[in-house]
Design an enzyme around this catalytic site. Structure first.
Site, PDB file in Angstrom:
ATOM      1  N   HIS A 199       0.994  -1.095   0.152  1.00  0.00           N
ATOM      2  CA  HIS A 199       0.259  -0.027   0.020  1.00  0.00           C
ATOM      3  C   HIS A 199       0.548   1.286   0.373  1.00  0.00           C
ATOM      4  O   HIS A 199       0.940   2.325  -0.408  1.00  0.00           O
ATOM      5  CB  HIS A 199      -0.460   0.311   1.775  1.00  0.00           C
ATOM      6  CG  HIS A 199      -2.216   0.598   0.709  1.00  0.00           C
ATOM      7  ND1 HIS A 199      -3.021   1.021  -0.117  1.00  0.00           N
ATOM      8  CD2 HIS A 199      -3.026   1.036   2.282  1.00  0.00           C
ATOM      9  CE1 HIS A 199      -4.172   0.413  -0.016  1.00  0.00           C
ATOM     10  NE2 HIS A 199      -4.453   1.444   1.247  1.00  0.00           N
TER      11      HIS A 199
ATOM     12  N   PHE B 162      -2.621   9.018   7.289  1.00  0.00           N
ATOM     13  CA  PHE B 162      -3.153   7.723   6.447  1.00  0.00           C
ATOM     14  C   PHE B 162      -4.209   7.463   5.271  1.00  0.00           C
ATOM     15  O   PHE B 162      -4.434   8.613   5.111  1.00  0.00           O
ATOM     16  CB  PHE B 162      -4.122   6.783   7.813  1.00  0.00           C
ATOM     17  CG  PHE B 162      -3.077   5.932   9.152  1.00  0.00           C
ATOM     18  CD1 PHE B 162      -2.375   5.276   8.684  1.00  0.00           C
ATOM     19  CD2 PHE B 162      -2.841   7.742  10.041  1.00  0.00           C
ATOM     20  CE1 PHE B 162      -1.712   4.925   9.990  1.00  0.00           C
ATOM     21  CE2 PHE B 162      -2.290   7.282  10.935  1.00  0.00           C
ATOM     22  CZ  PHE B 162      -1.410   5.784  11.097  1.00  0.00           C
TER      23      PHE B 162
ATOM     24  N   ASN C 175      -9.526   3.612  -1.246  1.00  0.00           N
ATOM     25  CA  ASN C 175      -9.628   4.773  -0.221  1.00  0.00           C
ATOM     26  C   ASN C 175      -9.165   6.198  -0.635  1.00  0.00           C
ATOM     27  O   ASN C 175      -9.594   6.803   0.120  1.00  0.00           O
ATOM     28  CB  ASN C 175      -9.761   4.195   0.550  1.00  0.00           C
ATOM     29  CG  ASN C 175     -11.172   3.293   0.790  1.00  0.00           C
ATOM     30  OD1 ASN C 175     -12.219   3.485   0.532  1.00  0.00           O
ATOM     31  ND2 ASN C 175     -10.863   2.288   1.871  1.00  0.00           N
TER      32      ASN C 175
END
Length: 193
Positions: free
Chosen positions: A19, A64, A112
């Site tokens: 990620h 994040f 996201n």
């Protein structure tokens, strides 16, 4: 003036995760050019320098992944940057490992981080999607993206990061096709799974 954002999660426990390939690219670009030392502002790590004569900001949001748009939106607004001068680099499950796709606008494809950027900034920006492969089952996605790259992944990952850093100026010049072709050539003989 340009903004190049790499998406990832802050913290040592995430630094080698699939990620975090966006952060890895930003670090490779940072090392390839003369950029200022990293500073912490706008909920991000940010640096500036020149790429092919163009003033460029590099940013690694520290919010994040799922809240990346907050930090990026702050930077875009503060420096009054147009979305046409914004590039985001992120992981892509639906591409084989090491494959690269570049496009402007479009959907978030379930990512996201992209969803957050779209909500905070709009959708008309350049997305560089880097394939990390799909684990095959939806139930395994979370574990896959938060899993570290393996030793065998380094066979394609290191040349990919290097090629993107060395050729990022092509994107700034607007030559997306040559950028993708050059990256493909640089990584084509690597063992992609």
């Amino acid at each position: 003036m340009w903004l190049i954002a790499g998406l990832g999660n802050p913290g040592l426990q995430y630094q080698n995760n699939r990620h975090n390939i966006g952060f890895m690219v930003i670090d490779a670009i940072y090392q390839s050019f003369s950029f200022s030392p990293w500073s912490k502002k706008f909920q991000a790590e940010i640096s500036n320098g020149l790429i092919d004569g163009e003033k460029t900001f590099l940013i690694k949001p520290q919010t994040f992944m799922n809240l990346s748009g907050q930090a990026i939106g702050e930077v875009l607004r503060f420096y009054k940057l147009d979305l046409k001068n914004f590039i985001v680099i992120c992981d892509e499950l639906d591409l084989p490992p090491g494959k690269v796709r570049v496009k402007t606008a479009g959907g978030n494809n379930g990512h996201n981080g992209i969803k957050s950027i779209d909500a905070h900034c709009g959708t008309d920006y350049c997305r560089v999607r880097l394939g990390i492969g799909h684990p095959g089952s939806k139930e395994l996605v979370h574990q896959h993206v938060l899993g570290n790259f393996t030793k065998s992944d380094q066979e394609w990952l290191s040349p990919l990061l290097d090629a993107i850093a060395k050729n990022i100026a092509l994107l700034i010049k607007g030559d997306r096709c040559l950028f993708m072709d050059t990256i493909s050539q640089a990584t084509k003989n690597k063992n992609l799974q």
